[in-house]
Design a protein around this motif. Structure first.
Motif: not given
Length: 416
Positions: A52-53, A47-48, A72-73, A50
């Motif tokens: 945030e989109q 998660d970290k 998270k993402n 990738s």
């Protein structure tokens, strides 16, 4: 026979005395251990990694924009501009994502995600999941169904496989068996290529340096080919034996270092102790040896037919295609259904059974199928060794001629 033993000894000692061989015995287990730890670390922190989109939502239906939940993402926000203006903005911002939800969103492929670069499956799957949940809830509300009651009785049932044996019921460990089967199939696939290619390269080197002309004056071509194949095969077995011993030692050390029953390593080792490693290891060694003998004989024939390694491609592809085909099926299809008709047939054909059978063995294979497969493997490598020897005896002394499959066929029928 003494000449064959001398060739075996030379091929074996030449390779095991190399520094690279000794180094790889210790490095490979460490690399595998490090790779496993790295994969675990990456999976935990995916998660970290990738990031945030931001997804700009243009919702013409008016049903989804306010209900989409950021994760998270992914962070959802109202578009604020028209779809065309946002599309123009993507030309200068490759991280800009636009979710377009039309009024007739239920029609196939009407919901779209626009971006300069291709969106990831993580984003599209999460959007689809949330929109389906929202659409179902809206549908239930329209039909006056209490969604709170439905969510309160929603269950999360896990199904655990249990195997019934003569000694009683035990956990089937489906996931573990699946992992072992795929790992064995990959290892067989790679080892057949690596050690078979070593035989081929050895033949090409001796042929191009003309050393083989001196060797052939003392031994028969078949004896030379057999000695090279067995010698390199013993090198492979030595490496596997060393890796197995080092793995056992490291697992014992890990077991003492992490002796808490709650630790993940202790739990994993407890599961692995339920796997019949002796049976799996015995089958692995048989299919490695028989598969190696089958393919290395063909590799040796290819090496004898060419003058350089760059000329081997036209012959290598047809030989390795069955193995490659089975490998691709094994890691995508066969491990999901190891007892399917396709899996059974592939585990019987000598050119495909080394990989296909290793997928099936951890799940349990009927005795008659295993015996038949092994018998066909023995017949298979005897046949390919005979065919390869007929080609090898002519090819090792043939120089400067472009060889075709038709020419190889002629070599096979040449008389002694």
């Amino acid at each position: 026979m003494n000449k064959v033993l001398l060739i075996i000894q030379r091929e074996y000692l030449t390779r095991v005395r190399k520094k690279s061989f000794i180094v790889m015995i210790f490095v490979v287990p460490l690399l595998i251990l490090g790779m496993g730890g790295l994969i675990t670390l990456v999976a935990k922190n995916s998660d970290k990694l990738s990031g945030e989109q931001v997804v700009n939502v243009i919702d013409d239906s008016g049903l989804f924009a306010a209900k989409l939940q950021s994760t998270k993402n992914i962070r959802f926000k109202p578009g604020g501009q028209s779809l065309e203006d946002l599309k123009l903005a993507t030309k200068s911002d490759e991280n800009l994502l636009i979710l377009s939800i039309p009024a007739d969103y239920a029609k196939k492929d009407n919901v779209k995600v626009f971006s300069k670069k291709k969106p990831s499956l993580l984003i599209t799957d999460e959007i689809a999941r949330q929109m389906n949940d929202i659409a179902v809830n809206n549908g239930m509300l329209q039909h006056h169904i209490d969604t709170a009651v439905l969510h309160s009785i929603k269950s999360n049932i896990n199904v655990n496989g249990v195997e019934i044996t003569d000694t009683g019921a035990k956990d089937a460990n489906v996931g573990t068996n699946m992992g072992i089967g795929v790992a064995c199939a990959i290892l067989i696939y790679l080892s057949l290529f690596i050690y078979g290619a070593q035989v081929m390269r050895g033949v090409i080197e001796e042929k191009t340096s003309r050393i083989i002309e001196v060797i052939i004056s003392s031994v028969k071509p078949f004896q030379l080919m057999l000695g090279k194949i067995i010698g390199v095969g013993l090198v492979g077995l030595t490496q596997f034996a060393a890796w197995i011993i080092l793995s056992v030692i490291s697992s014992k050390i890990a077991g003492h270092a992490f002796n808490s029953p709650q630790s993940p390593i202790a739990s994993a080792m407890a599961i692995l102790q339920t796997i019949p490693f002796g049976y799996i290891l015995g089958c692995f060694l048989f299919y490695f040896l028989s598969g190696y003998l089958l393919y290395s004989a063909l590799f040796a024939a290819v090496g004898s037919a060419v003058d350089s390694e760059t000329e081997t491609q036209q012959f290598m592809f047809p030989i390795t295609l069955p193995l490659l085909f089975t490998y691709l099926l094994s890691v995508t299809v066969l491990f999901r259904s190891p007892d399917s008709t396709l899996a059974v047939w592939l585990s019987m054909i000598p050119f495909t059974s080394p990989v296909a059978m290793m997928i099936r063995i951890p799940f349990g294979v009927p005795g008659w199928q295993l015996a038949l497969s092994m018998s066909l493997m023995v017949l298979g490598f005897l046949f390919t060794t005979y065919v390869a020897a007929r080609i090898y005896r002519v090819g090792v002394l043939m120089y400067g001629k472009k060889v075709s499959f038709k020419e190889l066929g002629k070599w096979f029928f040449y008389k002694e």
